[in-house]
Design an enzyme around this catalytic site. Structure first.
Site, PDB file in Angstrom:
ATOM      1  N   TRP A   1      24.744   3.379  78.091  1.00 28.36           N
ATOM      2  CA  TRP A   1      23.858   4.485  78.465  1.00 28.36           C
ATOM      3  C   TRP A   1      23.585   4.373  79.963  1.00 28.36           C
ATOM      4  O   TRP A   1      22.950   3.399  80.404  1.00 28.36           O
ATOM      5  CB  TRP A   1      22.565   4.360  77.662  1.00 28.36           C
ATOM      6  CG  TRP A   1      21.389   5.227  78.038  1.00 28.36           C
ATOM      7  CD1 TRP A   1      20.139   4.779  78.390  1.00 28.36           C
ATOM      8  CD2 TRP A   1      21.292   6.663  78.021  1.00 28.36           C
ATOM      9  NE1 TRP A   1      19.292   5.827  78.621  1.00 28.36           N
ATOM     10  CE2 TRP A   1      19.973   7.005  78.396  1.00 28.36           C
ATOM     11  CE3 TRP A   1      22.202   7.689  77.744  1.00 28.36           C
ATOM     12  CZ2 TRP A   1      19.534   8.319  78.487  1.00 28.36           C
ATOM     13  CZ3 TRP A   1      21.762   8.999  77.846  1.00 28.36           C
ATOM     14  CH2 TRP A   1      20.453   9.301  78.201  1.00 28.36           C
TER      15      TRP A   1
ATOM     16  N   SER B   1      21.412   5.148  82.198  1.00 26.85           N
ATOM     17  CA  SER B   1      20.022   5.591  82.132  1.00 26.85           C
ATOM     18  C   SER B   1      19.461   5.999  83.482  1.00 26.85           C
ATOM     19  O   SER B   1      19.530   5.240  84.456  1.00 26.85           O
ATOM     20  CB  SER B   1      19.196   4.423  81.568  1.00 26.85           C
ATOM     21  OG  SER B   1      17.831   4.586  81.855  1.00 26.85           O
ATOM     22  N   GLY B   2      18.856   7.183  83.519  1.00 30.79           N
ATOM     23  CA  GLY B   2      18.187   7.609  84.743  1.00 30.79           C
ATOM     24  C   GLY B   2      16.945   6.773  85.015  1.00 30.79           C
ATOM     25  O   GLY B   2      16.626   6.462  86.164  1.00 30.79           O
ATOM     26  N   PHE B   3      16.272   6.416  83.948  1.00 31.08           N
ATOM     27  CA  PHE B   3      15.071   5.581  84.087  1.00 31.08           C
ATOM     28  C   PHE B   3      15.425   4.224  84.694  1.00 31.08           C
ATOM     29  O   PHE B   3      14.768   3.748  85.619  1.00 31.08           O
ATOM     30  CB  PHE B   3      14.419   5.405  82.710  1.00 31.08           C
ATOM     31  CG  PHE B   3      13.259   4.458  82.710  1.00 31.08           C
ATOM     32  CD1 PHE B   3      11.998   4.884  83.083  1.00 31.08           C
ATOM     33  CD2 PHE B   3      13.424   3.132  82.337  1.00 31.08           C
ATOM     34  CE1 PHE B   3      10.928   3.999  83.098  1.00 31.08           C
ATOM     35  CE2 PHE B   3      12.361   2.247  82.347  1.00 31.08           C
ATOM     36  CZ  PHE B   3      11.108   2.677  82.727  1.00 31.08           C
TER      37      PHE B   3
ATOM     38  N   ASP C   1      10.970   7.690  87.633  1.00 23.45           N
ATOM     39  CA  ASP C   1      12.043   8.483  87.007  1.00 23.45           C
ATOM     40  C   ASP C   1      11.575   9.936  86.961  1.00 23.45           C
ATOM     41  O   ASP C   1      11.166  10.437  85.918  1.00 23.45           O
ATOM     42  CB  ASP C   1      12.306   7.928  85.596  1.00 23.45           C
ATOM     43  CG  ASP C   1      13.364   8.701  84.837  1.00 23.45           C
ATOM     44  OD1 ASP C   1      14.218   9.343  85.478  1.00 23.45           O
ATOM     45  OD2 ASP C   1      13.329   8.656  83.581  1.00 23.45           O
TER      46      ASP C   1
ATOM     47  N   ASP D   1      23.288  10.009  81.366  1.00 20.08           N
ATOM     48  CA  ASP D   1      21.974  10.665  81.314  1.00 20.08           C
ATOM     49  C   ASP D   1      21.875  11.625  82.490  1.00 20.08           C
ATOM     50  O   ASP D   1      21.647  11.206  83.623  1.00 20.08           O
ATOM     51  CB  ASP D   1      20.900   9.565  81.402  1.00 20.08           C
ATOM     52  CG  ASP D   1      19.491  10.120  81.424  1.00 20.08           C
ATOM     53  OD1 ASP D   1      19.314  11.332  81.198  1.00 20.08           O
ATOM     54  OD2 ASP D   1      18.562   9.317  81.656  1.00 20.08           O
TER      55      ASP D   1
ATOM     56  N   ARG E   1      19.253  17.404  74.374  1.00 20.22           N
ATOM     57  CA  ARG E   1      18.050  16.605  74.112  1.00 20.22           C
ATOM     58  C   ARG E   1      16.823  17.499  74.148  1.00 20.22           C
ATOM     59  O   ARG E   1      16.563  18.145  75.169  1.00 20.22           O
ATOM     60  CB  ARG E   1      17.962  15.513  75.177  1.00 20.22           C
ATOM     61  CG  ARG E   1      16.607  14.838  75.319  1.00 20.22           C
ATOM     62  CD  ARG E   1      16.747  13.671  76.262  1.00 20.22           C
ATOM     63  NE  ARG E   1      15.479  13.134  76.707  1.00 20.22           N
ATOM     64  CZ  ARG E   1      15.361  12.050  77.471  1.00 20.22           C
ATOM     65  NH1 ARG E   1      16.453  11.409  77.864  1.00 20.22           N
ATOM     66  NH2 ARG E   1      14.189  11.609  77.848  1.00 20.22           N
TER      67      ARG E   1
ATOM     68  N   HIS F   1      13.659  13.011  70.835  1.00 22.64           N
ATOM     69  CA  HIS F   1      12.902  11.910  71.454  1.00 22.64           C
ATOM     70  C   HIS F   1      11.442  11.983  71.003  1.00 22.64           C
ATOM     71  O   HIS F   1      10.886  13.078  70.883  1.00 22.64           O
ATOM     72  CB  HIS F   1      12.994  12.041  72.979  1.00 22.64           C
ATOM     73  CG  HIS F   1      12.782  10.757  73.720  1.00 22.64           C
ATOM     74  ND1 HIS F   1      12.607   9.546  73.097  1.00 22.64           N
ATOM     75  CD2 HIS F   1      12.700  10.501  75.061  1.00 22.64           C
ATOM     76  CE1 HIS F   1      12.449   8.604  74.010  1.00 22.64           C
ATOM     77  NE2 HIS F   1      12.504   9.144  75.208  1.00 22.64           N
TER      78      HIS F   1
END
Ligand code: SPV
Ligand code: MG
Length: 288
Positions: free
Chosen positions: A38, A40-42, A52, A79, A153, A184
Site C-alpha cells: 500500500w 500510503s499517503g499518510f 496527511d 493511494d 473509496r 473506511h
C-alpha cells in the site's frame, strides 16, 4: 505486476496488504510475506513530517511509488487520495501510475484538499455522487490498457453520514465501474463495518482498513465474506517510530551505542537489504 492482484481478488483469497513509505519498508513487507504493498499517503506524509492533508505533490508520491515498484515483485496499490483535482486530473494521474506499474489505485470521495480520515474533528466533506462517478470512469479509462484495478473509496462513514449513505454511494460507484469498494470506518470496534458488509449486496468486493478496530483479525474478516482486501495502512511508519524512539533513547541513556549494538540489525543485514551480494556478483562478471 498488475495481473497477480486481479487474479487473487477474483479467486476470492483475502489479499493482505502492508503499507510502505519507501522501497526498504516495502522490501521488508515483501520479505514478511504480504501479498501487496500500500503506497500510503499518510505514511509518506508522516515521513516528510507533514500532515496527511493534500500537502505532498503528485510527483512526490509518484516518485516514491515508482521507486518502491522497482524494488519489489509483489503488486502495488497506490493511494491517490482525491485524485489531485477533478476527473481530468484523475485521468492524468491514473495514467501516470499505470505506466509506473501500479496494480491498483484507490480514489476517495472527499473534497480537495482532504483531511486525513482518522483525525478526531477532521474536515470530512464529500463530493457529489455524480462527480465521483465521473472520476471513477476517468480512472478506468486511463488504467484499462494496463489492467489497473480501480478501488473506489467512500468516506461516508468517516463523515458520519451513516450506513445507508455509504451503501448508496457504494452502489453508485460500482455502477460507474469500480472494481472494488473501500469502506473506511473510524469506529473503535468493527461493528459498523460488519453491519455495512452484511447489508452490502456484493456487487463488487470490499476493501477495508482496520486501523481503528485492530481486533478485527483476518480470520474474522474471512468469516464475514465479501471482503477481498485488507490494508494495514500505517504499520510500517508506526513500527519505525517505535523502534527508532526506543533505540535512540537507549543510546542517550547508555551514553553510547555499546548496548544497543546487539539489539539492532547488523550493518551486514542492511547490505543484504541493499542487494549488495548481487552487485558483488555483477562486479565479478562485468568488471574486467
Ligand atoms: C493512508 O494510509 O494514507 C490511508 C488510510 O488513506 S487512512 O490514513 O486511514 O486514511
Ligand atoms: Mg491516504
Amino acid at each position: 505486476m498488475t495481473q497477480g492482484l486481479r487474479e487473487a481478488v477474483a479467486a476470492g483469497a483475502l489479499v493482505r496488504v502492508m503499507s510502505a513509505h519507501n522501497p526498504l519498508s516495502a522490501r521488508l513487507a515483501e520479505e514478511a510475506g504480504f501479498d501487496a504493498i500500500w503506497a500510503s499517503g499518510f505514511e509518506l506524509s508522516a515521513t516528510y513530517g507533514v500532515p496527511d492533508a493534500s500537502l505532498l505533490s503528485l510527483t512526490q508520491h509518484l516518485d516514491m511509488t515508482r521507486a518502491i515498484i522497482e524494488q519489489v515483485a509483489i503488486p502495488m496499490i497506490a493511494d491517490l487520495d482525491t485524485g489531485y483535482g477533478n476527473a481530468i486530473n484523475v485521468g492524468h494521474v491514473v495514467g501516470a501510475y499505470a505506466r509506473a506499474g501500479a496494480a491498483a489505485v484507490v480514489l476517495e470521495d472527499k473534497t480537495f484538499p482532504k483531511d486525513t480520515s482518522l483525525l478526531a474533528g477532521g474536515r470530512q466533506e464529500l463530493v457529489r455522487v455524480e462527480e465521483f462517478q465521473g472520476k471513477i470512469e476517468a480512472a478506468r479509462a486511463a488504467g484499462a490498457a494496463r489492467g489497473v484495478l480501480v478501488i473506489a473509496r467512500t468516506e461516508a462513514l468517516i463523515a458520519d453520514l451513516g450506513i445507508d449513505e455509504a451503501l448508496r454511494r457504494g452502489a453508485a460507484y460500482a455502477e460507474a465501474g469500480a472494481d472494488l469498494l473501500l469502506i473506511h470506518s473510524k469506529r473503535k470496534t468493527p461493528d459498523e463495518i460488519v453491519a455495512f458488509t452484511r447489508q452490502w449486496p456484493g456487487t463488487i468486493p470490499l476493501t477495508i482498513v482496520p486501523t481503528a478496530y485492530p481486533e478485527f483479525t483476518e480470520e474474522k474478516i474471512r468469516g464475514l465474506g465479501k471482503i477481498a482486501v485488507v490494508i494495514y495502512a500505517n504499520h510500517a511508519v508506526r513500527a519505525a517510530v517505535t523502534a527508532m524512539r526506543e533505540v535512540f533513547a537507549a543510546i542517550r541513556s547508555d551514553g553510547g551505542i555499546h548496548n544497543v549494538d546487539k539489539r539492532i540489525v547488523s550493518v551486514e543485514e542492511i547490505f543484504d537489504l541493499q542487494r549488495v551480494p548481487a552487485m558483488k556478483a555483477a562486479e565479478k562478471k562485468y568488471l574486467r
